[in-house]
Every structure is written in C-alpha cells, then in structure tokens.
Design an enzyme around this catalytic site. Structure first.
Site, PDB file in Angstrom:
ATOM      1  N   VAL A 175      44.803  42.245  33.708  1.00 28.50           N
ATOM      2  CA  VAL A 175      45.080  43.592  33.202  1.00 28.50           C
ATOM      3  C   VAL A 175      46.484  43.970  33.664  1.00 28.50           C
ATOM      4  CG1 VAL A 175      44.352  46.020  33.231  1.00 28.50           C
ATOM      5  CG2 VAL A 175      42.635  44.202  33.298  1.00 28.50           C
ATOM      6  N   GLN A 226      41.972  36.186  35.962  1.00 24.50           N
ATOM      7  CA  GLN A 226      42.910  35.122  35.576  1.00 24.50           C
ATOM      8  C   GLN A 226      44.222  35.211  36.354  1.00 24.50           C
ATOM      9  OE1 GLN A 226      42.843  32.423  33.779  1.00 24.50           O
ATOM     10  NE2 GLN A 226      45.060  32.053  33.714  1.00 24.50           N
ATOM     11  N   HIS A 273      40.057  45.240  38.588  1.00 24.06           N
ATOM     12  CA  HIS A 273      38.698  45.034  39.104  1.00 24.06           C
ATOM     13  C   HIS A 273      37.673  45.683  38.170  1.00 24.06           C
ATOM     14  CE1 HIS A 273      41.067  44.810  42.989  1.00 24.06           C
ATOM     15  NE2 HIS A 273      40.392  43.683  43.018  1.00 24.06           N
ATOM     16  N   SER A 332      46.390  44.722  44.044  1.00 17.19           N
ATOM     17  CA  SER A 332      46.281  45.691  45.149  1.00 17.19           C
ATOM     18  C   SER A 332      47.603  45.766  45.902  1.00 17.19           C
ATOM     19  CB  SER A 332      45.163  45.271  46.100  1.00 17.19           C
ATOM     20  OG  SER A 332      43.982  45.080  45.354  1.00 17.19           O
ATOM     21  N   ARG A 333      48.375  44.673  45.862  1.00 20.65           N
ATOM     22  CA  ARG A 333      49.644  44.638  46.603  1.00 20.65           C
ATOM     23  C   ARG A 333      50.739  45.473  45.926  1.00 20.65           C
ATOM     24  NH1 ARG A 333      47.726  39.219  48.035  1.00 20.65           N
ATOM     25  NH2 ARG A 333      47.648  39.161  50.303  1.00 20.65           N
TER      26      ARG A 333
END
Ligand code: PAF
Length: 280
Positions: free
Chosen positions: A176, A148, A37, A186-187
């Site tokens: 990234v 992406q 992010h 995030s998972r």
C-alpha cells in the site's frame, strides 16, 4: 475483540476456535499499525472465520546498531485500528514471555536469508523465522498474511514453512502506498519533513526500472544504472544500500530482467532505512 497478552490464553483461544471447526488467519506485526496492515487484516478477514493480529516488537530481529529502541510503539492506536477492522483477537505478548532468559533455540534459513537485506542485517531473518515459527505454534493459524513490501521476508518465511512442514498457507498482499508512491512503513514516521519529501524517489526509481524492462529485456547493470540516475538526482540525501534483481521465490540473481523479475531496493535517508520493490 479479545486482547490477549498471555501465551497460554492465546493458545487456549486458538484451540477453542479450532475445536469449533473455525479457521484462523494470523497477521503478524510489530505494531505501529497503518493502512498497509489494514490491507493485511482485510485479506485475513476474507480468508478465515477468525482473525488474530499479533503485535510484538521482536528484539532478536534487530542488530546491535539498529533501531529497536526508536521503533515506534502505538499500542492504543493499534488496538483501535484492529477493533475497527473487525479483528477477533489482538495478541501482544511480553518479551520476557516470548524469550526465557536462557532461550537457546533459533530457526535459521540458510540460503535466501544471505542475500539482499541479509548482507547487511546479519541475524535479522534468523530472528524473523524464530518469532514467526513461535507465533505459528501459539496461534495455530490456517493462514498467515504478509505484505509484498517485505518480499525477502515472504520468500524466507515460505521456505521455512515448506522445509519445516508448517501446516499454514502463506498469503501475500500488495504494497500500500501514499499518493506520492512512498510505500507505507512504520519507519516512515521517523523521517523528518525534508527526508519525507525525498523518500518517494525510491518508488520513482522502481517505476523507471519497470518502464525500461517492459519495453525490452534488460541486463541487471542497465537497470541498476537507470535507478541510480533517479536516486542520484537527490544528491547525497539518499544512500543506496542495494539494488538487486532476482527470482522472487528463490531470490537467485537473474541474468536478464524480464516479466516476473523482482527488483528490490534498500536505501538510507538520514538515519532511516527504507526498502521497496516491484515485480516486473
Ligand atoms: O514484518 C514484520 O513486521 C516482522 O518482521 C514480523 C513478520 C512481524 C516478525 O517480527
């Protein structure tokens, strides 16, 4: 940095910036922010005079058996990262404000949403399109920045923006990765240490596919076989959901895999569903 939870306050701020001739870039997120992010925010910062990060775990893009309740929520850390990245406003509306109890209008993309993740996540992209269009209407951005890693989301949102004449430019930032190649998500926080240790296999499989297709044009079954061999080396730990090769903008399946083909992969490791992709 302004912290705005009300839709009205966000809209007023955006209008004030626009009235002063300032451009706005939006980074839509569901929070649990990480370096991926941060890369989106950096790009947004370079694009526009003002950067807004929305943090909203959008319930309508989760299916009934999906991980809405388990989705990580890290509001304080998210705000600190946004501040450090020079974000101008963080917008974190409540579910009740975003969706009235009798909310009955949804946005549905009906072609690209049906393939890849859409096959098993019915209603997911309807939820994504609905919330993204709402965010566009509230924040009125000139630019919106996506990652992406969510290649299908990018294609679907682009199609929505084109077909519904949204006056916003969609920009995409490369995925990234951790040093072992695992795409930031995030998972990932939900993986056990043992699951985390095998998770880079997804990237290894994609790299193997890319190597194969760089040297010669390949058929999708040959590429799939190559990737499955990498993933199967981990036994039953990795449950492959799909391996698909498609044209990145239309998501139409390709006959041969060559330069510019999107190779996308979804797999479950334990209870965590991960996706990743490369463009050859
Ligand atoms: O990619 C995400 O985090 C979400 O799908 C998005 C675009 C913020 C919509 O809820």
């Amino acid at each position: 940095m302004r912290r705005l939870s009300s839709i009205c306050a966000m809209r007023k701020q955006a209008q004030a910036w626009r009235d002063s001739g300032l451009s706005i870039a939006l980074v839509p997120t569901m929070g649990a922010l990480h370096a991926g992010h941060a890369a989106l925010m950096r790009r947004a910062r370079r694009l526009a005079d003002r950067v807004v990060v929305s943090v909203f775990v959008n319930p309508i893009q989760f299916g009934p058996r999906e991980d809405l309740a388990q989705y990580p929520r890290t509001a304080k850390r998210d705000a600190a990262l946004c501040r450090d990245m020079g974000v101008d406003a963080i917008f974190f509306p409540s579910v009740a404000d975003m969706y009235a109890a009798d909310h009955s209008v949804f946005v549905e993309e009906t072609a690209l949403s049906r393939t890849l993740c859409g096959r098993t996540r019915s209603g997911h992209f309807r939820g994504v399109c609905t919330v993204v269009l709402k965010l566009f209407n509230i924040v009125q951005p000139h630019f919106a920045v996506f990652g992406q890693k969510d290649a299908q989301q990018v294609a679907v949102v682009r199609r929505m923006a084109r077909d519904l004449n949204c006056p916003v430019r969609i920009l995409v930032v490369p995925t990234v990765r951790e040093s072992d190649g695992l795409a930031l998500s995030s998972r990932n926080a939900r993986l056990t240490p043992a699951e985390r240790a095998v998770a880079p296999a997804l990237w290894r499989a994609l790299q193997a596919a890319r190597r194969l297709c760089r040297s010669k044009r390949c058929s999708p079954p040959a590429v799939r076989k190559e990737m499955e061999a990498v993933l199967r080396a981990y036994g039953r730990t990795i449950a492959i959901e799909y391996i698909e090769m498609a044209e990145p903008r239309t998501l139409r399946p390709v006959q041969t895999v060559g330069r510019g083909t999107l190779i996308a992969l979804a797999a479950r490791i334990g209870t965590v569903r991960l996706i990743d992709n490369v463009v050859v």
